[in-house]
Design a protein around this motif. Structure first.
Motif, PDB file in Angstrom:
ATOM      1  N   PRO A  72       0.800  -1.232   0.000  1.00 11.30           N
ATOM      2  CA  PRO A  72       0.000   0.000   0.000  1.00 11.30           C
ATOM      3  C   PRO A  72       0.830   1.277   0.000  1.00 11.30           C
ATOM      4  CG  PRO A  72      -0.853  -1.571   1.608  1.00 11.30           C
ATOM      5  CD  PRO A  72       0.471  -2.101   1.143  1.00 11.30           C
ATOM      6  N   SER A  73       2.104   1.182   0.366  1.00 14.67           N
ATOM      7  CA  SER A  73       2.959   2.369   0.382  1.00 14.67           C
ATOM      8  C   SER A  73       3.137   2.970  -1.008  1.00 14.67           C
ATOM      9  CB  SER A  73       4.334   2.027   0.971  1.00 14.67           C
ATOM     10  OG  SER A  73       4.225   1.645   2.327  1.00 14.67           O
ATOM     11  N   TYR A  74       2.796   2.210  -2.058  1.00 12.21           N
ATOM     12  CA  TYR A  74       2.928   2.705  -3.426  1.00 12.21           C
ATOM     13  C   TYR A  74       1.637   3.320  -3.961  1.00 12.21           C
ATOM     14  CZ  TYR A  74       7.529   0.582  -3.822  1.00 12.21           C
ATOM     15  OH  TYR A  74       8.857   0.271  -3.644  1.00 12.21           O
ATOM     16  N   ALA A  75       0.678   3.571  -3.100  1.00 11.31           N
ATOM     17  CA  ALA A  75      -0.551   4.234  -3.548  1.00 11.31           C
ATOM     18  C   ALA A  75      -0.197   5.569  -4.204  1.00 11.31           C
ATOM     19  CB  ALA A  75      -1.489   4.461  -2.366  1.00 11.31           C
ATOM     20  N   GLY A  76      -0.807   5.826  -5.340  1.00  9.26           N
ATOM     21  CA  GLY A  76      -0.560   7.078  -6.051  1.00  9.26           C
ATOM     22  C   GLY A  76       0.671   7.064  -6.930  1.00  9.26           C
ATOM     23  N   GLN A  77       1.390   5.936  -6.970  1.00  3.95           N
ATOM     24  CA  GLN A  77       2.646   5.894  -7.709  1.00  3.95           C
ATOM     25  C   GLN A  77       2.630   4.845  -8.821  1.00  3.95           C
ATOM     26  OE1 GLN A  77       5.410   5.293  -4.390  1.00  3.95           O
ATOM     27  NE2 GLN A  77       5.919   7.474  -4.447  1.00  3.95           N
ATOM     28  N   ILE A  78       3.455   5.085  -9.832  1.00  4.98           N
ATOM     29  CA  ILE A  78       3.706   4.124 -10.903  1.00  4.98           C
ATOM     30  C   ILE A  78       5.093   3.555 -10.660  1.00  4.98           C
ATOM     31  CG2 ILE A  78       3.998   3.809 -13.385  1.00  4.98           C
ATOM     32  CD1 ILE A  78       2.100   6.172 -13.813  1.00  4.98           C
ATOM     33  N   ILE A  79       5.186   2.238 -10.555  1.00  7.31           N
ATOM     34  CA  ILE A  79       6.428   1.583 -10.146  1.00  7.31           C
ATOM     35  C   ILE A  79       7.230   1.135 -11.366  1.00  7.31           C
ATOM     36  CG2 ILE A  79       7.438  -0.244  -8.748  1.00  7.31           C
ATOM     37  CD1 ILE A  79       4.591  -0.485  -7.420  1.00  7.31           C
ATOM     38  N   THR A  80       8.461   1.616 -11.453  1.00  9.09           N
ATOM     39  CA  THR A  80       9.398   1.155 -12.469  1.00  9.09           C
ATOM     40  C   THR A  80      10.294   0.086 -11.852  1.00  9.09           C
ATOM     41  OG1 THR A  80       9.474   3.355 -13.471  1.00  9.09           O
ATOM     42  CG2 THR A  80      11.245   1.828 -14.049  1.00  9.09           C
ATOM     43  N   PHE A  81      10.348  -1.086 -12.466  1.00 11.22           N
ATOM     44  CA  PHE A  81      11.230  -2.144 -11.983  1.00 11.22           C
ATOM     45  C   PHE A  81      12.548  -2.090 -12.747  1.00 11.22           C
ATOM     46  CE2 PHE A  81       7.118  -3.791 -10.622  1.00 11.22           C
ATOM     47  CZ  PHE A  81       7.414  -4.245  -9.342  1.00 11.22           C
ATOM     48  N   THR A  82      13.657  -1.987 -12.004  1.00  6.82           N
ATOM     49  CA  THR A  82      14.960  -1.938 -12.660  1.00  6.82           C
ATOM     50  C   THR A  82      15.397  -3.319 -13.142  1.00  6.82           C
ATOM     51  OG1 THR A  82      16.132  -2.206 -10.549  1.00  6.82           O
ATOM     52  CG2 THR A  82      15.688   0.044 -11.287  1.00  6.82           C
ATOM     53  N   THR A  83      14.927  -4.374 -12.476  1.00 11.64           N
ATOM     54  CA  THR A  83      15.223  -5.731 -12.940  1.00 11.64           C
ATOM     55  C   THR A  83      14.516  -5.954 -14.277  1.00 11.64           C
ATOM     56  OG1 THR A  83      15.453  -6.551 -10.679  1.00 11.64           O
ATOM     57  CG2 THR A  83      15.023  -8.182 -12.400  1.00 11.64           C
ATOM     58  N   PRO A  84      15.233  -6.404 -15.301  1.00  8.20           N
ATOM     59  CA  PRO A  84      14.641  -6.428 -16.648  1.00  8.20           C
ATOM     60  C   PRO A  84      13.524  -7.442 -16.857  1.00  8.20           C
ATOM     61  CG  PRO A  84      16.854  -7.370 -16.666  1.00  8.20           C
ATOM     62  CD  PRO A  84      16.668  -6.752 -15.322  1.00  8.20           C
ATOM     63  N   HIS A  85      13.586  -8.594 -16.180  1.00  5.84           N
ATOM     64  CA  HIS A  85      12.577  -9.627 -16.402  1.00  5.84           C
ATOM     65  C   HIS A  85      11.649  -9.704 -15.189  1.00  5.84           C
ATOM     66  CE1 HIS A  85      14.736 -10.846 -19.939  1.00  5.84           C
ATOM     67  NE2 HIS A  85      15.835 -11.038 -19.237  1.00  5.84           N
ATOM     68  N   ILE A  86      10.391  -9.411 -15.400  1.00  6.73           N
ATOM     69  CA  ILE A  86       9.394  -9.388 -14.330  1.00  6.73           C
ATOM     70  C   ILE A  86       8.244 -10.323 -14.695  1.00  6.73           C
ATOM     71  CG2 ILE A  86       7.718  -7.951 -13.093  1.00  6.73           C
ATOM     72  CD1 ILE A  86      10.559  -7.347 -12.315  1.00  6.73           C
TER      73      ILE A  86
END
Length: 282
Positions: A49-63
């Motif tokens: 829930p701490s990411y509410a309001g945010q768009i998360i970019t993953f630096t790890t290439p394979h998700i």
């Protein structure tokens, strides 16, 4: 079917990719764009829930390699605004998997965009700080959404993620009241191993907590600006000196404000994973 998409940041930067997860039609998904450096645990990050309001970019290439399951959810649903990845696994493989990440995103109406040069994006965010952004099928629509996105400043996001009703978990001689400002399930599981935990909504008053006669009060993690959660600061201030109080993340920041301190937003927070360290000789 591949759905072409575009990510636009508030500074005008444009990244082309392909849309995934929920289909928003002509609309764009907007939020504050941040990055996370975990190598695994993407489901826990997305449902934090701490990411509410945010768009998360993953630096790890394979998700998405190992799918998702019901056990690893950190909240009742994801509260983030979207995800950005370099490469989303089209097939997952793990004995615990119950669905694909793409299917989970679609189920909870969370959109994402893949095929993005996340290295370039992360370097940009590292140098300039987290900033508003938006992605969708149409560049003009995404650009307008990015320009109008306010980010997480000056917004009470805790009200969006907190539990609507109190509930209890665990058993034992010790009793701790846990304020849910965006409490992660994994933290709650750890706490419940120590005794009985009563989870209460963020707006619970100090008098209501004292009436429960707990041994201590825990202030949880959560999203957004602590300056916008004044009702919690007031309750914490009243509890201090009457009950032991401890906090983590947003809860620690609220505790700081309750004792007269101030908080300010860093250019970007470090979002990553925690790793235990053990010194064998001691």
């Amino acid at each position: 079917m591949i759905r072409d998409g575009v990510l636009v940041l508030a500074d005008g930067s444009v990244f082309e990719g392909e849309l995934l997860g929920a289909e928003n039609g002509a609309a764009a998904s907007s939020g504050e764009v941040v990055f996370n450096t975990v190598l695994s645990g993407y489901q826990e990050v997305i449902t934090d829930p701490s990411y509410a309001g945010q768009i998360i970019t993953f630096t790890t290439p394979h998700i998405g390699n190992y799918g998702v399951n019901a056990t690893d959810f950190e909240a009742r649903r994801p509260f983030c605004r979207g995800i950005i990845v370099r490469d989303l696994a089209r097939r997952h493989s793990n004995h615990r998997a119950e669905a694909s990440l793409d299917a989970m995103l679609a189920r909870y109406s969370i959109a994402g965009i893949g095929g993005i040069d996340t290295r370039r994006l992360t370097r940009l965010l590292r140098d300039t700080g987290a900033m508003p952004g938006a992605f969708g099928a149409d560049e003009a629509t995404a650009r307008a959404a990015a320009a109008s996105e306010k980010g997480t400043d000056g917004i009470d996001l805790v009200a969006e993620v907190t539990t609507p009703q109190p509930y209890s978990i665990g058993a034992g001689a010790r009793h701790v009241v846990a304020y849910d400002f965006g409490l992660k399930h994994s933290i709650l599981r750890d706490l419940s191993g120590l005794g009985r935990i009563t989870v209460v909504p963020a707006g619970t008053t100090a008098a209501e907590v004292i009436a429960m006669r707990p041994d201590g009060v825990f202030l949880s993690n959560g999203p957004g600006d602590p300056a916008q959660v004044g009702y919690a600061v007031a309750a914490i201030r009243e509890l201090l000196g009457k009950l032991p109080v401890f906090g983590i993340c947003l809860g620690h920041q609220l505790l700081c404000r309750a004792i007269g301190g101030d908080t300010f937003k860093l250019a970007f927070g470090h979002h990553g994973g925690n790793h235990p360290v053990r010194h064998e000789t001691t």
